[in-house]
Design a protein around this motif. Structure first.
Motif, PDB file in Angstrom:
ATOM      1  N   ASN B 462       0.679  -1.341   0.038  1.00 38.97           N
ATOM      2  CA  ASN B 462      -0.043  -0.206  -0.185  1.00 38.97           C
ATOM      3  C   ASN B 462       1.029   1.208  -0.029  1.00 38.97           C
ATOM      4  O   ASN B 462       0.300   2.408  -0.038  1.00 38.97           O
ATOM      5  N   LEU B 463       2.127   1.202   0.117  1.00 37.65           N
ATOM      6  CA  LEU B 463       2.879   2.535   0.368  1.00 37.65           C
ATOM      7  C   LEU B 463       3.796   2.727  -0.978  1.00 37.65           C
ATOM      8  O   LEU B 463       4.281   3.876  -1.184  1.00 37.65           O
ATOM      9  N   LEU B 464       4.264   1.729  -1.073  1.00 35.95           N
ATOM     10  CA  LEU B 464       5.363   1.785  -2.494  1.00 35.95           C
ATOM     11  C   LEU B 464       5.308   0.742  -3.377  1.00 35.95           C
ATOM     12  O   LEU B 464       5.547  -0.367  -3.386  1.00 35.95           O
ATOM     13  N   PRO B 465       4.722   1.232  -4.755  1.00 37.17           N
ATOM     14  CA  PRO B 465       4.683   0.278  -5.794  1.00 37.17           C
ATOM     15  C   PRO B 465       6.239   0.113  -6.436  1.00 37.17           C
ATOM     16  O   PRO B 465       6.953   0.805  -6.380  1.00 37.17           O
ATOM     17  N   VAL B 466       6.412  -1.408  -7.058  1.00 39.66           N
ATOM     18  CA  VAL B 466       7.494  -1.497  -7.701  1.00 39.66           C
ATOM     19  C   VAL B 466       8.031  -0.622  -8.605  1.00 39.66           C
ATOM     20  O   VAL B 466       9.177  -0.532  -8.771  1.00 39.66           O
ATOM     21  N   THR B 467       7.266   0.092  -9.260  1.00 36.93           N
ATOM     22  CA  THR B 467       7.460   1.133 -10.194  1.00 36.93           C
ATOM     23  C   THR B 467       8.264   2.356  -9.843  1.00 36.93           C
ATOM     24  O   THR B 467       8.841   3.112 -10.268  1.00 36.93           O
ATOM     25  N   VAL B 468       7.962   2.405  -8.615  1.00 38.09           N
ATOM     26  CA  VAL B 468       8.698   3.570  -7.687  1.00 38.09           C
ATOM     27  C   VAL B 468       9.995   3.305  -6.963  1.00 38.09           C
ATOM     28  O   VAL B 468      10.843   3.670  -6.879  1.00 38.09           O
ATOM     29  N   ALA B 469       9.861   2.144  -6.817  1.00 34.88           N
ATOM     30  CA  ALA B 469      10.925   1.335  -5.804  1.00 34.88           C
ATOM     31  C   ALA B 469      12.138   1.047  -6.759  1.00 34.88           C
ATOM     32  O   ALA B 469      13.277   0.732  -6.174  1.00 34.88           O
ATOM     33  N   ASN B 470      12.111   1.141  -7.918  1.00 34.32           N
ATOM     34  CA  ASN B 470      13.203   0.568  -8.909  1.00 34.32           C
ATOM     35  C   ASN B 470      14.396   1.614  -9.038  1.00 34.32           C
ATOM     36  O   ASN B 470      14.442   2.715  -8.507  1.00 34.32           O
ATOM     37  N   SER B 471      15.353   1.223  -9.554  1.00 34.55           N
ATOM     38  CA  SER B 471      16.769   2.184  -9.899  1.00 34.55           C
ATOM     39  C   SER B 471      16.179   2.707 -11.078  1.00 34.55           C
ATOM     40  O   SER B 471      15.876   2.346 -12.147  1.00 34.55           O
ATOM     41  N   ASN B 472      17.215   3.948 -11.204  1.00 37.23           N
ATOM     42  CA  ASN B 472      17.049   4.695 -12.491  1.00 37.23           C
ATOM     43  C   ASN B 472      18.277   4.217 -13.410  1.00 37.23           C
ATOM     44  O   ASN B 472      19.167   4.645 -13.698  1.00 37.23           O
ATOM     45  N   LEU B 473      17.632   3.105 -14.180  1.00 37.42           N
ATOM     46  CA  LEU B 473      18.625   2.254 -15.233  1.00 37.42           C
ATOM     47  C   LEU B 473      17.642   2.323 -16.284  1.00 37.42           C
ATOM     48  O   LEU B 473      16.725   2.209 -16.565  1.00 37.42           O
ATOM     49  N   THR B 474      18.596   2.013 -17.707  1.00 38.27           N
ATOM     50  CA  THR B 474      18.031   1.645 -18.572  1.00 38.27           C
ATOM     51  C   THR B 474      17.410   0.268 -18.888  1.00 38.27           C
ATOM     52  O   THR B 474      17.982  -0.539 -18.071  1.00 38.27           O
ATOM     53  N   ALA B 475      16.481   0.063 -19.643  1.00 47.77           N
ATOM     54  CA  ALA B 475      15.936  -1.243 -19.826  1.00 47.77           C
ATOM     55  C   ALA B 475      17.018  -2.210 -20.482  1.00 47.77           C
ATOM     56  O   ALA B 475      17.056  -3.220 -20.101  1.00 47.77           O
ATOM     57  N   GLY B 476      17.890  -1.975 -21.138  1.00 47.25           N
ATOM     58  CA  GLY B 476      18.846  -2.691 -21.869  1.00 47.25           C
ATOM     59  C   GLY B 476      19.914  -3.130 -20.762  1.00 47.25           C
ATOM     60  O   GLY B 476      20.237  -3.943 -20.996  1.00 47.25           O
ATOM     61  N   THR B 477      20.291  -1.977 -19.904  1.00 45.87           N
ATOM     62  CA  THR B 477      21.118  -2.578 -18.768  1.00 45.87           C
ATOM     63  C   THR B 477      20.699  -3.517 -18.055  1.00 45.87           C
ATOM     64  O   THR B 477      21.230  -4.792 -17.541  1.00 45.87           O
ATOM     65  N   VAL B 478      19.566  -3.542 -17.477  1.00 45.29           N
ATOM     66  CA  VAL B 478      18.812  -4.675 -16.659  1.00 45.29           C
ATOM     67  C   VAL B 478      18.740  -5.715 -17.643  1.00 45.29           C
ATOM     68  O   VAL B 478      18.845  -6.942 -17.029  1.00 45.29           O
ATOM     69  N   GLN B 479      18.239  -5.698 -18.822  1.00 47.11           N
ATOM     70  CA  GLN B 479      18.290  -6.809 -19.696  1.00 47.11           C
ATOM     71  C   GLN B 479      19.531  -7.598 -19.784  1.00 47.11           C
ATOM     72  O   GLN B 479      19.384  -8.984 -19.748  1.00 47.11           O
ATOM     73  N   THR B 480      20.573  -6.806 -19.846  1.00 48.21           N
ATOM     74  CA  THR B 480      21.939  -7.532 -19.877  1.00 48.21           C
ATOM     75  C   THR B 480      22.181  -8.346 -18.852  1.00 48.21           C
ATOM     76  O   THR B 480      22.572  -9.212 -18.854  1.00 48.21           O
ATOM     77  N   THR B 481      21.714  -7.610 -17.646  1.00 44.28           N
ATOM     78  CA  THR B 481      22.315  -8.542 -16.371  1.00 44.28           C
ATOM     79  C   THR B 481      21.412  -9.633 -16.171  1.00 44.28           C
ATOM     80  O   THR B 481      21.793 -10.483 -15.446  1.00 44.28           O
ATOM     81  N   PHE B 482      20.100  -9.393 -16.572  1.00 46.48           N
ATOM     82  CA  PHE B 482      19.241 -10.744 -16.580  1.00 46.48           C
ATOM     83  C   PHE B 482      19.741 -11.781 -17.106  1.00 46.48           C
ATOM     84  O   PHE B 482      19.626 -12.911 -16.524  1.00 46.48           O
ATOM     85  N   PHE B 483      20.184 -11.594 -18.415  1.00 46.35           N
ATOM     86  CA  PHE B 483      20.585 -12.844 -19.315  1.00 46.35           C
ATOM     87  C   PHE B 483      21.965 -13.383 -18.466  1.00 46.35           C
ATOM     88  O   PHE B 483      22.159 -14.425 -18.665  1.00 46.35           O
ATOM     89  N   LEU B 484      22.775 -12.271 -18.093  1.00 48.57           N
ATOM     90  CA  LEU B 484      24.169 -12.876 -17.507  1.00 48.57           C
ATOM     91  C   LEU B 484      23.751 -13.631 -16.252  1.00 48.57           C
ATOM     92  O   LEU B 484      24.438 -14.537 -16.057  1.00 48.57           O
ATOM     93  N   PHE B 485      22.826 -13.166 -15.400  1.00 52.78           N
ATOM     94  CA  PHE B 485      22.394 -14.005 -14.212  1.00 52.78           C
ATOM     95  C   PHE B 485      22.016 -15.293 -14.483  1.00 52.78           C
ATOM     96  O   PHE B 485      22.073 -16.398 -14.139  1.00 52.78           O
ATOM     97  N   LEU B 486      21.013 -15.210 -15.757  1.00 57.01           N
ATOM     98  CA  LEU B 486      20.478 -16.210 -16.078  1.00 57.01           C
ATOM     99  C   LEU B 486      21.490 -17.700 -16.544  1.00 57.01           C
ATOM    100  O   LEU B 486      21.293 -18.591 -16.092  1.00 57.01           O
ATOM    101  N   ALA B 487      22.271 -17.095 -17.306  1.00 52.18           N
ATOM    102  CA  ALA B 487      23.659 -17.957 -17.833  1.00 52.18           C
ATOM    103  C   ALA B 487      24.400 -18.574 -16.704  1.00 52.18           C
ATOM    104  O   ALA B 487      24.693 -19.645 -16.418  1.00 52.18           O
ATOM    105  N   ILE B 488      24.672 -17.426 -15.671  1.00 53.26           N
ATOM    106  CA  ILE B 488      25.500 -17.915 -14.601  1.00 53.26           C
ATOM    107  C   ILE B 488      24.773 -19.002 -13.642  1.00 53.26           C
ATOM    108  O   ILE B 488      25.282 -20.194 -13.315  1.00 53.26           O
ATOM    109  N   PHE B 489      23.739 -18.566 -13.387  1.00 52.26           N
ATOM    110  CA  PHE B 489      23.113 -19.451 -12.504  1.00 52.26           C
ATOM    111  C   PHE B 489      22.882 -20.751 -13.086  1.00 52.26           C
ATOM    112  O   PHE B 489      22.857 -21.779 -12.147  1.00 52.26           O
ATOM    113  N   THR B 490      22.475 -20.476 -14.348  1.00 54.69           N
ATOM    114  CA  THR B 490      21.927 -21.982 -14.929  1.00 54.69           C
ATOM    115  C   THR B 490      23.213 -22.836 -14.988  1.00 54.69           C
ATOM    116  O   THR B 490      22.979 -24.254 -14.888  1.00 54.69           O
ATOM    117  N   THR B 491      24.157 -22.396 -15.495  1.00 53.69           N
ATOM    118  CA  THR B 491      25.607 -23.102 -15.581  1.00 53.69           C
ATOM    119  C   THR B 491      26.121 -23.745 -13.958  1.00 53.69           C
ATOM    120  O   THR B 491      26.248 -24.832 -13.999  1.00 53.69           O
TER     121      THR B 491
END
Lengths: 378, 511
Positions: B462-491
């Motif tokens: 009720n106090l803070l939606p995720v849209t306001v909680a996030n960092s000021n990053l570009t979608a491309g940056t987070v996409q890149t780290t998402f796939f990096l994490f995915l690859a590392i964790f899966t391995t």
């Protein structure tokens, strides 16, 4: 009792506590230093096994201290946590990757069917000890050189450099601090192995490595110290809170806080003494001097960055967005609660020391490793 | 305040956090439960002096270590992701949220780190009793760690013991004990750790079943099953009890989550429970469609579970979104309006303070205080944004309950046949035992999906939606780290599974 302290006193206390945890982490980087010696110090698989199983029994303490350093900063200085981690994104992500590699490598490196092979996991350990520490040094260097960010009226950060923190690794001061940390960790690693392992060949090479790595660390240390006393620093007006660049700020801090100067000098002397004793005097106990010496040097560096009206996380592009221990801290209530919690720290240190001593009462030898179950060895 | 937010990257940040959390949760429950099981095994060894129990202890301990390492690796990412990907969150609630994380470090991580080394390498270096103490401390440390992180998570679900500081635009802690003993935190801790005990018990039973199917290590397998099935059964009973408590607290503090869990659109008196149902994917809040294509309903039971009263009212999604004056439920649209008033008042307050206009500042502050409980709603675009993904929450909840029930049956059957020494002949049950490992992981992950997806869109209820909680990053940056994490964790996951399988295949030889 603690609740009676003024907010500014609690903020100073918590900068000291966070600095102590950070400095203990620096001391424990003997693990990282040992990891970078993995490819050069041992001459056989058996010696490599001895080295890994010596430092491998302490890796979790280093790791946990780093995590606690993060947790303490989050709890006590949340604006730093939000600004630096959310802003200098890439440098922290890369540091994290190297620590992820470390966390699995000890356990997995010799296990059958480990997918990547022993050498890959050894490379992860090397990267953690080299690239990981270099980047941590670069990140800590920005405490003095500053970063390009601004905060809006709600304290939300905008990072102004496209490299999102990696630009820190292109600043000579930050790089020098990072490289000093890497070679210093190798000094500590060699001293630790010298103390913990009983093996003539390895011990002899450790003694050489102690000296060589101190020589390699020295130019970077001298550069860092020279720049530190000559560079402008980020001064905070104690009345208005406004931040300005002050020529020779860190030199002024050193002179205004003789105790800090004392910590720095005693710390450096302890490290040098440890190296001399290890290399030339046949001592195996150098780590017990270099370790505390490192803590003192760390405390001095953090004190220079945060005390005496100094912005500890300065913004080079928007001075008034710089973080100080006053504008970045938690509330009086939270700092009070956390201070009560911190009363447990001496107890924690005591049981760690007790069990460390219990486990390391006997030096590690090849015969002992052969006596242990091969399944359990790193 | 929102002009810095790149809305397109919010979902990538969500996905990255979900990815990390779900990978982390593959390893943590096994650590929580197996640490205690290993402590039980070693205690029996110390009590009986029988070296077979020592061999058994060391075997399970070796599996524990492999799993523990990767749990640590994914854990550090989670801690720092609060800063890297949710920096606004870190600032706005760091005063409260940071404390349990730091306490976790001081009170739990160091216990684990110190005693882990003693447990693994201290067999010949410390006394038998000291070694047993170390093993128990690893179990205590692991579970203490869970306590503090779940206290932090519980606070996100039920923010208590705090106030909003308009000067700094953040929430600040006012009562540590309220945070620690919040009903959601307590039920989260008990439910989650007990479910970890269940999963670890199933793991031990599953591996032991494989030994029995292969005709290897029969004595070790039967002994392990006996201890694990007993522990699992007791834990399962506690999971059921604490789960009921969790539903009760949801009903009172997160009614939208409960409505999504039940796909309940229109509340009623009494409200029935749907043990089984197939949802109509076209159903939307506010329309007249039946939410279910097929359903089995037990009348009145949801009222009983939610309020402990058979004839009580349980609000549905429509009641919560569009309001229900009869039941005194405010419409989300009204909350959004009041939230926007609070946000505007905050801006006015800061502006007035900056201009030195104290009367205007106090007036704005009074408006803010009158509306601040709806602050988070002010960032929603429309009332329907307050509804979490219903289908995912509904099906995950049923998967968790159904699988949990099957696992309870597995414990009973294994306990009975092992006690009567007929387990080796029940090959169907042994196969089910092996399969149950996967079922336990599914149930465990499904539980977290219910808990976290079911409370969207909130980072802080009720106090803070995720849209306001996030960092000021570009979608491309987070996409890149998402796939990096995915690859590392899966391995790393593949590596871990391969090592575990090999270790199990090798068995306790050499231990």
């Amino acid at each position: 009792m603690i609740g009676q302290l003024a907010l500014s006193q609690l903020q100073q206390l918590w900068w000291l506590i966070a600095s102590l945890v950070g400095s203990l982490f620096l001391m424990l980087t003997f693990v990282q230093g040992g990891q970078t010696l993995l490819f050069t110090l041992p001459r056989s698989d058996q010696e490599r096994l001895l080295l890994v199983n010596s430092i491998g029994r302490k890796w979790e303490l280093t790791f946990t201290t780093l995590v606690l350093f993060g947790g303490a900063l989050f709890a006590a200085f949340p604006l730093f946590y939000a600004t630096s981690f959310g802003g200098a994104y890439w440098v922290w992500i890369l540091i994290l990757f190297t620590f992820v590699g470390q966390a699995v490598s000890y356990e997995y490196r010799r296990k059958p069917a480990n997918l990547l092979g022993t050498r890959s996991f050894d490379i992860f350990l090397f990267l953690n000890g080299s690239v990981g520490l270099l980047l941590i040094g670069a990140a800590v260097g920005t405490f003095f050189t500053g970063s390009s960010f601004s905060l809006n009226g709600y304290n939300l950060v905008t990072w102004q450099h496209p490299l999102r923190g990696l630009e820190a690794a292109f600043n000579p001061f930050n790089v020098a601090l990072g490289l000093f940390l890497v070679f210093h960790a190798r000094v500590l690693g060699s001293l630790y192995l010298l103390n913990n392992i009983e093996h003539d060949g390895l011990n002899q090479r450790c003694r050489q490595a102690v000296f060589v790595n101190l020589l390699l660390a020295l130019p970077f240390l001298l550069f860092v110290l020279f720049r530190l006393v000559t560079m402008p620093g980020y001064a905070v007006d104690p009345v208005t809170g406004s931040v300005s660049l002050e020529a020779g700020k860190y030199l002024h801090n050193l002179l205004a806080m003789p105790a800090v100067l004392g910590l720095l000098l005693v710390g450096l002397l302890l490290v040098v003494w440890a190296v001399v004793a290890g290399r030339f005097l046949g001592s195996r106990r150098g780590i017990w001097f270099a370790g505390p010496g490192t803590v003192l040097v760390g405390l001095a560096l953090f004190a220079l960055a945060g005390y005496h009206d100094t912005a500890f996380y300065p913004s080079s592009s928007d001075l008034q967005s710089s973080l100080t221990i006053h504008n970045a801290s938690s509330s009086h209530y939270t700092l009070t609660v956390m201070s009560y919690v911190a009363l447990a720290v001496p107890f924690v240190l005591a049981y760690i020391a007790y069990f460390w001593r219990l486990m390391d009462a006997r030096s590690l030898t090849l015969e002992q490793l052969e006596g242990e179950h091969s399944h359990d060895l790193y | 305040m929102l002009e810095q937010i790149d809305f397109t990257q919010v979902n990538w940040a969500r996905a990255q956090f979900a990815l990390t959390a779900m990978f982390h949760w593959i390893f943590v429950p096994l650590t929580l439960g197996l640490s205690f099981l290993v402590a039980f095994f070693e205690s029996i060894y110390v009590k009986t002096g029988n070296p077979e129990w020592k061999r058994l202890t060391r075997f399970w301990m070796s599996l524990f270590a492999i799993n523990f390492a990767i749990g640590v690796a994914t854990g550090i990412i989670m801690e720092f992701e609060f800063g890297t990907n949710w920096s606004n969150y870190s600032w706005m609630v760091g005063d409260i949220f940071g404390a349990p994380l730091a306490v976790e470090g001081i009170f739990a991580f160091f216990i684990e780190a110190t005693f882990f080394a003693v447990m693994f390498f201290g067999w010949d270096r410390v006394s038998q009793k000291t070694h047993l103490f170390a093993t128990w401390m690893v179990a205590v440390g692991s579970n203490l760690s869970a306590l503090w992180i779940l206290v932090a998570n519980g606070w996100m679900q039920l923010p208590v013991g705090m106030t909003f500081n308009p000067d700094l635009a953040r929430f600040e802690m006012t009562n540590f004990w309220a945070v620690l003993f919040s009903p959601v935190a307590i039920s989260k801790f008990t439910h989650t750790t007990a479910s970890g005990f269940m999963l670890a018990s199933v793991f031990v039973i599953g591996v032991s079943s494989w030994f029995l199917l292969k005709g290897r290590h029969l004595q070790l397998a039967k002994r392990s099953i006996l201890v694990a099935a007993t522990f699992g059964l007791l834990s399962g009973l506690f999971v059921a009890f604490s789960g009921d408590e969790a539903a009760f607290t949801n009903a009172h503090h997160q009614p939208m989550k409960l409505a999504a869990m039940e796909s309940l659109y229109n509340g009623g008196v009494p409200t029935g429970l749907i043990p089984f149902g197939i949802l109509d994917p076209a159903k939307r809040p506010g329309d007249s469609k039946d939410p279910f294509l097929v359903k089995v309903e037990v009348p009145g039971v949801l009222s009983l579970l939610a309020n402990r009263i058979l004839t009580s009212f349980v609000p549905g999604i429509n009641d919560l979104v569009y309001g229900n004056p009869e039941q005194n439920i405010l419409a989300t649209g009204v909350k959004i309006e009041r939230g926007r008033i609070a946000i505007a008042a905050l801006a006015d307050y800061k502006e007035a303070r900056q201009a030195g206009d104290e009367p205007a500042a106090q007036s704005a502050l009074a408006t803010l205080r009158a509306n601040q409980e709806f602050l988070g709603y002010g960032y929603l675009d429309r009332p329907e944004d307050a509804v979490p993904p219903v289908a995912l929450t509904f099906y995950s909840f049923r998967a968790m309950i159904a699988l949990g029930t099957i696992l309870m049956l597995v414990f009973v059957l294994f306990l009975y046949f092992t006690w009567t020494d007929r387990i080796s002949q029940q090959r169907w049950l042994l196969r089910l035992g092996v399969l149950s490992i996967f079922l336990a992981y599914l149930a465990s992950e499904a539980g977290w999906i219910v808990a976290e997806v079911g409370r969207q869109p909130w980072a802080i209820q009720n106090l803070l939606p995720v849209t306001v909680a996030n960092s000021n990053l570009t979608a491309g940056t987070v996409q890149t780290t998402f796939f990096l994490f995915l690859a590392i964790f899966t391995t790393l996951l593949i590596a871990e599974i391969r090592i575990l399988l090999k270790q199990i295949q090798t068995g306790p030889e050499g231990h």
